[in-house]
Design a protein around this motif. Structure first.
Motif, PDB file in Angstrom:
ATOM      1  N   GLU A  92       0.843  -1.191   0.000  1.00  0.00           N
ATOM      2  CA  GLU A  92       0.000   0.000   0.000  1.00  0.00           C
ATOM      3  C   GLU A  92       0.879   1.241   0.000  1.00  0.00           C
ATOM      4  OE1 GLU A  92      -3.805  -1.956   2.290  1.00  0.00           O
ATOM      5  OE2 GLU A  92      -2.521  -0.582   3.393  1.00  0.00           O
ATOM      6  N   LEU A  93       0.348   2.328  -0.545  1.00  0.00           N
ATOM      7  CA  LEU A  93       1.121   3.551  -0.713  1.00  0.00           C
ATOM      8  C   LEU A  93       0.506   4.681   0.093  1.00  0.00           C
ATOM      9  CD1 LEU A  93       1.612   3.359  -4.596  1.00  0.00           C
ATOM     10  CD2 LEU A  93       3.154   2.520  -2.825  1.00  0.00           C
ATOM     11  N   CYS A  94       1.355   5.431   0.789  1.00  0.00           N
ATOM     12  CA  CYS A  94       0.913   6.591   1.563  1.00  0.00           C
ATOM     13  C   CYS A  94       1.813   7.777   1.224  1.00  0.00           C
ATOM     14  CB  CYS A  94       1.011   6.335   3.067  1.00  0.00           C
ATOM     15  SG  CYS A  94       0.064   4.939   3.668  1.00  0.00           S
ATOM     16  N   TYR A  95       1.208   8.950   1.178  1.00  0.00           N
ATOM     17  CA  TYR A  95       1.997  10.180   1.104  1.00  0.00           C
ATOM     18  C   TYR A  95       1.883  10.887   2.451  1.00  0.00           C
ATOM     19  CZ  TYR A  95       3.460  10.372  -3.767  1.00  0.00           C
ATOM     20  OH  TYR A  95       4.089  10.131  -4.959  1.00  0.00           O
ATOM     21  N   VAL A  96       3.034  11.343   2.976  1.00  0.00           N
ATOM     22  CA  VAL A  96       3.057  12.100   4.228  1.00  0.00           C
ATOM     23  C   VAL A  96       3.798  13.412   3.993  1.00  0.00           C
ATOM     24  CG1 VAL A  96       2.903  10.085   5.734  1.00  0.00           C
ATOM     25  CG2 VAL A  96       5.155  10.882   4.975  1.00  0.00           C
ATOM     26  N   ASP A 325      -5.138   1.705  -1.017  1.00  0.00           N
ATOM     27  CA  ASP A 325      -5.544   0.818   0.076  1.00  0.00           C
ATOM     28  C   ASP A 325      -5.877  -0.549  -0.509  1.00  0.00           C
ATOM     29  OD1 ASP A 325      -6.530  -0.459   2.255  1.00  0.00           O
ATOM     30  OD2 ASP A 325      -8.188   0.931   2.641  1.00  0.00           O
ATOM     31  N   ASN A 326      -5.021  -1.526  -0.250  1.00  0.00           N
ATOM     32  CA  ASN A 326      -5.238  -2.894  -0.741  1.00  0.00           C
ATOM     33  C   ASN A 326      -5.698  -3.829   0.374  1.00  0.00           C
ATOM     34  OD1 ASN A 326      -4.541  -2.391  -3.447  1.00  0.00           O
ATOM     35  ND2 ASN A 326      -2.353  -2.532  -2.961  1.00  0.00           N
ATOM     36  N   GLY A 327      -6.254  -3.254   1.412  1.00  0.00           N
ATOM     37  CA  GLY A 327      -6.640  -4.056   2.567  1.00  0.00           C
ATOM     38  C   GLY A 327      -7.688  -5.106   2.274  1.00  0.00           C
ATOM     39  N   ASP A 328      -8.530  -4.849   1.275  1.00  0.00           N
ATOM     40  CA  ASP A 328      -9.595  -5.811   0.954  1.00  0.00           C
ATOM     41  C   ASP A 328      -9.233  -6.729  -0.208  1.00  0.00           C
ATOM     42  OD1 ASP A 328     -11.173  -4.674   2.945  1.00  0.00           O
ATOM     43  OD2 ASP A 328     -11.944  -3.140   1.587  1.00  0.00           O
ATOM     44  N   GLN A 329      -8.040  -6.577  -0.762  1.00  0.00           N
ATOM     45  CA  GLN A 329      -7.627  -7.390  -1.903  1.00  0.00           C
ATOM     46  C   GLN A 329      -7.224  -8.793  -1.461  1.00  0.00           C
ATOM     47  OE1 GLN A 329      -7.613  -6.782  -5.164  1.00  0.00           O
ATOM     48  NE2 GLN A 329      -8.276  -4.653  -5.078  1.00  0.00           N
ATOM     49  N   LYS A 330      -7.510  -9.784  -2.314  1.00  0.00           N
ATOM     50  CA  LYS A 330      -7.092 -11.160  -2.063  1.00  0.00           C
ATOM     51  C   LYS A 330      -5.908 -11.559  -2.938  1.00  0.00           C
ATOM     52  CE  LYS A 330     -10.601 -11.589   0.695  1.00  0.00           C
ATOM     53  NZ  LYS A 330     -10.384 -11.530   2.153  1.00  0.00           N
ATOM     54  N   GLY A 331      -5.611 -10.725  -3.925  1.00  0.00           N
ATOM     55  CA  GLY A 331      -4.515 -10.977  -4.849  1.00  0.00           C
ATOM     56  C   GLY A 331      -4.173  -9.689  -5.564  1.00  0.00           C
TER      57      GLY A 331
END
Length: 831
Positions: A92-96, A325-331
């Motif tokens: 997952e990618l975040c910008y701060v 946000d890939n929290g719900d991804q299975k692949g």
């Protein structure tokens, strides 16, 4: 004996391939399992899997094929299968915020599912600080420490002032506070009779001789000297005050840092990485420099003046912008971008207008597009959509070549902003699938040199598949799959057979089955509708036929209007009798969603002359290049056949009667030869037989397109006017394997009301059209007397000799006139 019509008439089993429902190993589709694999696209599927499996730069995939072959649904199914098998979920990618350089936001990579937690953890951390730091600064411990510092300062200040006051009084002066506006400042004034008097008043007393002038001058000198000393003392006091302020701030920083570090420790331990440690260090340092944001505002509203809120949220720089946000991804993600604008594809940096009317932005306004969301997975685009959107194609190529993506806003108004961001570029690991038709692909390949570098794999989808027992069974499973997907009624074996037969007709070849599954799916749903109209629980053959007929009826209004013009005689078509130099050709009309055939009268007129064959359609600019080529081939055939012992000297015109919109294609070239041969031989052609087929210079009849529609078009015409039992259509023999004519046409042929003939050569065709022997060339170069070729050959010889004789007589007449002129000249000169 001429060739008999029956010798070339096709048997019933050649007119349409039939699938016997009894051969299908099921009663209804309920006995089948739904289709799981992709059928009919082995080449395309293998190429696609190869491109997706190559883990090297540039192996993105171009999927080509005509619209309607189910490219998008197949690509989606394959990618979902590959994604499920691969199973790895990308980071997952975040910008701060970059606290040292806010215009260059920092990118953080986190394991799948951790981005959401990290964002919440940072938010909770900041919220905890917002609650606890004010409490810290209001705590008794803090207040006691601050009080100690301040008391020490006050003590030193009092000592300063105590010594100063004593010294000043010894010199005969006193320190008094003077109000200057809203500020009080200490002022040194002399003591006169034990009372402080302003120096200006003393000066006034001197002028009135009420105070000694020498003593006044001495007072002024003392005042100046003391004022210098006082200023020096006040400078020391201000230094002491600054020192005290620094001590207080140092204490604030130490106490804040201690508390903030303790509160941040659980998050830092949970997300151990150099980048996150650096981020927290910078964030705490920035907070320490801006401790005032934690102090609750005590500003009170002034009557009549609105309370001004602070500009923005002071804690906003300490938030996390969760970009992907890939929290719900299975692949690996599979994203199909159906609206690929620059913003949707590559993201943007949003902007807001502040109170001063200036556009501003920050790291929290960065938004991801589908290209970034698909990072680590697969992105599917339509080529035409991508090319039409400004900036999309160049940006896509650039990102695929560099394997990096830098989010920027593609917006002409971006020039007017006063703040801009340059976010840290994102490393890309993505497979892009572009869906396009073959023409666009080759066009791009020719004019864009980058295509072959970044799209090294091509999956070409076919329009048909081989017809065999396996593919027929898979097709039945496909029907079962669609039935289950759309909750339709089951299909019995007769309905399945009817659908497969229609798919064979769509393919245009008896040994193939169409892979235009979207169109077939529509037919499946429409058959279900008609079964529902009849309250049937199972879909049968009649419902499929009804769906096909209804679809034709919705689109064939123009066909019916043309037929009406034929019926009323507006368009002149003869379907009986014989006419010299006239034959019924067959044309195909393609309306996009519907294609049908209709007869067209073709006539030929021949005479003595040297003009050769005149294509009237070409002279009127109504002839396409392919039709022009067919006419030129026709001329080559005549020269080879009849002009080996004499010149081909004639003038002949060929026309499509009542055709005003243009003609193209060479499928009428054999028909034009029959009309010319009839005109030259004087033998009438049967108007009851329509003809189609192209021809080569050897006189061989070649295959054409739309053979089923052409046969059905002439059949419908004859049926409307009246079937006589003699009518039919003559087609090239090489088209026999393409026949899938309608069931009613097959029935008419079966009953002897209509006939379909297949020929290989012009000679075979002319015998059917004239009931005369065509005649084969003999060893002496002549044709048997009385045959069609003999009559044509003799006519051409007659035209050649007639033209020669006419030329000789014309030349003789010219010479006679010339001699007459010369005689008159001589007679005149004798005088």
């Amino acid at each position: 004996m001429p060739l008999k019509e029956s010798d070339k008439e096709l048997p019933i089993d050649k007119l349409r391939w039939r699938l016997d429902p009894a051969t299908l190993p099921f009663e209804t589709t309920e006995d089948l399992e739904p289709l799981k694999e992709i059928i009919g696209q082995r080449r395309g599927v293998e190429a696609f899997r190869f491109g997706m499996g190559m883990d090297k730069p540039g192996y993105n995939v171009f999927v080509t094929g005509i619209t309607g072959t189910g490219r998008m649904s197949m690509v989606r199914k394959l990618l979902e299968e590959i994604s499920k098998k691969k199973g790895t979920v990308p980071d997952e990618l975040c910008y701060v915020n970059n606290f040292k350089n806010p215009e260059a936001p920092i990118l953080l990579r986190l394991k799948a599912g951790m981005g959401r937690k990290f964002k919440k953890g940072v938010r909770d951390f900041v919220e905890t600080l917002k609650k606890q730091i004010p409490q810290l600064f209001e705590s008794q411990d803090y207040l006691n420490r601050k009080k100690d510092i301040m008391e020490e300062y006050e003590k030193k200040g009092k000592d300063f002032f105590k010594g100063l006051d004593k010294k000043v009084r010894e010199e005969g002066f006193a320190l008094v506070d003077v109000q200057v506006g809203q500020i009080k400042r200490p002022e040194l004034v002399p003591l006169i009779d034990g009372k402080p008097v302003d120096i200006d008043q003393v000066e006034a007393m001197v002028e009135k001789a009420r105070f000694p002038k020498e003593e006044f001058e001495e007072l002024k000198k003392k005042q100046a000297r003391l004022r210098g000393q006082i200023d020096h003392i006040f400078l020391e006091l201000r230094g002491l005050q600054k020192e005290v302020q620094e001590d207080v701030e140092k204490m604030d920083r130490l106490m804040f840092t201690k508390m903030a570090t303790e509160l941040a420790a659980p998050i830092r331990d949970k997300y151990k990485s150099k980048e996150i440690d650096t981020y927290f260090d910078d964030m705490l340092e920035d907070m320490t420099d801006n401790l005032q944001i934690f102090i609750r505002p005590t500003q009170q509203a002034i009557p009549g003046i609105p309370f001004m809120l602070p500009e923005g949220d002071p804690f906003q720089p300490y938030q996390v912008n969760l970009l992907v946000d890939n929290g719900d991804q299975k692949g690996p993600p599979v994203i199909i971008e159906s609206y690929p604008t620059y913003r949707n594809l590559f993201g943007s940096i949003e902007r807001v207008v502040d109170r001063s009317g200036v556009w501003r932005t920050d790291f929290s306004k960065i938004r991801a597009g589908s290209f970034i969301k698909a990072n680590g997975g697969y992105l599917v685009l339509n080529l035409l959509d991508a090319l039409m959107e400004p900036g999309v194609w160049p940006a896509l190529k650039r990102s695929l070549k560099t394997q990096k993506m830098e989010i920027q806003t593609y917006d002409p108004f971006y020039l007017f902003t006063t703040t801009g961001l340059k976010p840290e570029p994102i490393e890309m690991d993505i497979k892009v699938v572009i869906i396009a038709d073959e023409y666009l692909y080759h066009l791009l390949l020719a004019y864009d040199e980058d295509v072959k570098k970044i799209f090294k794999a091509r999956a070409d989808f076919d329009t048909s598949m081989d017809k065999n027992e396996e593919s027929i069974h898979q097709f039945a499973e496909f029907i079962k799959m669609k039935k289950d997907d759309d909750s339709l009624k089951p299909f019995d074996r007769t309905a399945v057979a009817a659908l497969i037969e229609h798919a064979v007709r769509m393919a245009g070849r008896q040994e193939k089955i169409s892979t235009s599954f979207p169109a077939i799916t529509d037919l499946i749903r429409e058959a279900d509708y008609w079964a529902g109209q009849e309250n049937q629980s199972v879909i049968q053959e009649g419902h499929v036929d009804k769906a096909i007929e209804a679809r034709v009826y919705r689109s064939n209004m123009i066909e019916e209007h043309i037929q009406e013009m034929i019926d009323r005689g507006t368009l002149m078509i003869d379907v009986d009798g014989g006419v010299v130099g006239q034959v019924n050709g067959l044309a195909v009309y393609n309306l996009g969603d519907y294609m049908f055939g209709k007869p067209s009268r073709i006539t030929a007129s021949t005479s003595m002359g040297r003009s050769g064959i005149i294509n009237i359609e070409r002279e009127a600019d109504l002839s396409g290049s392919t039709h022009n080529k067919g006419v030129l081939i026709l001329s080559g055939y005549l020269r080879k056949k009849y002009a080996q012992d004499k010149p081909l000297t004639m003038s002949a015109s060929i026309a499509f009667e009542q055709s005003y919109s243009g003609v193209d294609g060479d499928s009428a070239s054999s028909t034009e030869i029959y009309a010319l041969v009839s005109s030259l031989s004087g033998v009438p052609l049967k108007q009851s037989i329509a003809v189609t087929g192209s021809v080569n210079q050897k006189g061989e009849v070649q295959a054409i397109g739309g053979v089923n529609q052409k046969i059905e078009g002439f059949y419908d015409c004859c049926r409307k006017i009246g079937l006589t039992g003699h009518q039919g259509v003559m087609i090239p023999e090489s088209n026999v394997k393409d026949l899938m004519v309608r069931k009613d046409v097959v029935e008419a042929v079966k009953q002897g009301n209509f006939h379909i003939y297949a020929v290989k050569t012009i000679d075979e065709g002319i015998e059917i059209l004239t009931d005369k022997k065509s005649g084969e060339k003999q060893s002496d170069g002549t044709y048997p007397k009385g045959t069609i070729n003999y009559l044509v050959n003799e006519k051409l010889r007659e035209l050649a000799e007639g033209l020669k004789k006419f030329g000789e007589e014309e030349e003789k007449e010219e010479k006679t006139k010339e001699r007459g002129k010369r005689g008159k000249v001589k007679k005149g000169t004798s005088f």
